[in-house]
Design an enzyme around this catalytic site. Structure first.
Site, PDB file in Angstrom:
ATOM      1  N   TRP A   1      28.952  39.001  55.918  1.00 30.47           N
ATOM      2  CA  TRP A   1      29.587  38.676  57.205  1.00 30.47           C
ATOM      3  C   TRP A   1      30.884  39.068  57.029  1.00 30.47           C
ATOM      4  CZ3 TRP A   1      25.469  38.977  60.104  1.00 30.47           C
ATOM      5  CH2 TRP A   1      24.350  38.152  59.477  1.00 30.47           C
TER       6      TRP A   1
ATOM      7  N   ASP B   1      36.546  32.343  59.634  1.00 28.54           N
ATOM      8  CA  ASP B   1      34.863  31.929  59.888  1.00 28.54           C
ATOM      9  C   ASP B   1      34.475  30.950  58.942  1.00 28.54           C
ATOM     10  OD1 ASP B   1      32.191  32.148  60.117  1.00 28.54           O
ATOM     11  OD2 ASP B   1      32.124  34.333  59.442  1.00 28.54           O
TER      12      ASP B   1
ATOM     13  N   LYS C   1      24.428  26.238  62.172  1.00 27.04           N
ATOM     14  CA  LYS C   1      24.207  26.010  60.681  1.00 27.04           C
ATOM     15  C   LYS C   1      24.571  24.442  60.532  1.00 27.04           C
ATOM     16  CE  LYS C   1      24.274  30.173  59.331  1.00 27.04           C
ATOM     17  NZ  LYS C   1      22.951  30.925  58.875  1.00 27.04           N
TER      18      LYS C   1
END
Length: 353
Positions: free
Chosen positions: A98, A165, A189
């Site tokens: 990511w 992030d 998550k």
């Protein structure tokens, strides 16, 4: 039998949250939560509370930060961060898939300096010896890498705006969140179902780029419209609000961090003790407390272990294709009992191998 859900995402959610959310689907003040207007008084109350709880948990209430709930996932934030903040040059730390995607998006808007990367070793460690230049617009990094099972344990000490992030470990451990200028995290998550993304942004860092920003991608527009510029993902935000209430009612991040440490110690203790298993992450200090990645030394035992895992009611343990093996995702709502079931299954494989 309810399965022990180790899936990397969408995450396991608290049972009481699932029950309240299910009730609201049938009746939320005489309508379904799926049917209400996002402009209604009822949902505005949900949004206000979800925003307030996010800031409260991170200790940022009244400190010049705004909380937004947006669509598009964390992947949209790869684009939005650069659109809103990158004027000339930004620094990025590449610690996983990511991060790599975020770097790709940022390069559409300006120069990107990758200060360090573990890509050459398939991201099995966190780079540490790097320098972030003082002349960049911001420094971007990930705290936790879901696929590879690595995690930054400390906040980088830099002299530029810090953009992070936190998709896969948001609300799981305490940090000095005031050091961060923008935090973003997909809800799926640790906070709720897929569909909503939390963005926490320090107001003063916005409005400094010279480019025109499309309204839908402009943080200032979303702040001015109180996260209601367009129809928000109503149900995911409601479920996230319930999860943040659950976290607060039980003692907040301090409470859940102790439990998360316990779960991680249990899994990694067994990986290190059991001669049949080996961890993927090179340095123990880089191990993620959210996603433990490991494999069997002897792949001929794979079929037997997989059958035992299924028999035990364990779900979502397969590793990502980039790593293989297994991945135990231990998000906030995963019970200690679930982790103990996994550890017992690993011990049983050793006993019967």
């Amino acid at each position: 039998m309810l399965k022990y859900n180790f899936s990397a995402g969408p995450c396991v959610l608290p049972q009481e949250v699932l029950k309240k959310a299910a009730d609201a689907v049938l009746n939320f003040n005489d309508l379904s939560i799926l049917e209400i207007s996002h402009r209604s008084k009822d949902f505005i109350g949900v949004m206000d509370k979800a925003q307030a709880l996010a800031l409260e948990h991170l200790g940022l209430t009244g400190k010049g930060y705004s909380a937004l709930y947006l669509g598009g996932g964390a992947s949209m934030q790869f684009l939005m961060v650069a659109y809103n903040l990158l004027e000339k040059k930004a620094a990025y730390l590449n610690t996983g898939t990511w991060s790599d995607k975020a770097i790709k998006e940022a390069r559409l808007f300006g120069e990107v300096q990758v200060v360090a990367s573990s890509k050459e070793s398939n991201y099995n460690y966190i780079p540490k010896d790097y320098t972030v230049p003082d002349d960049v617009d911001y420094f971007h990094f990930q705290t936790n890498n879901t696929i590879f099972g690595t995690q930054l344990q400390n906040t980088p000490d830099v002299n530029v705006p810090l953009i992070c992030d936190m998709s896969s470990d948001i609300m799981s451990r305490q940090r000095d969140f005031e050091k961060y200028d923008l935090i973003y995290a997909g809800a799926q998550k640790n906070m709720g179902p897929a569909g909503a993304t939390l963005v926490i942004v320090k107001d003063e860092i916005l409005g400094k780029v010279s480019r025109q920003i499309p309204s839908m991608l402009n943080y200032k527009v979303h702040i001015e419209k109180e996260s209601m510029f367009n129809t928000p993902p109503v149900f995911p935000i409601y479920a996230t609000m319930l999860t943040l209430e659950w976290l607060k009612d039980n003692g907040g991040i301090d409470w859940i961090e102790k439990i998360n440490n316990q779960k991680a110690d249990m899994v990694y203790g067994e990986i290190d003790r059991n001669p049949l298993f080996t961890g993927f992450v090179k340095d123990k200090e880089d191990r993620s407390k959210m996603n433990a990645t490991f494999s069997l030394h002897d792949e001929s035992l794979t079929e037997r272990f997989n059958a035992m895992v299924k028999e035990a009611g364990i779900n979502g343990l397969n590793g990502h294709r980039s790593v293989g093996g297994y991945r135990a995702s231990m998000y906030n709502a995963l019970s200690v009992e679930s982790v103990q079931t996994l550890v017992d299954t690993m011990k049983e494989l050793e006993r019967t191998a």
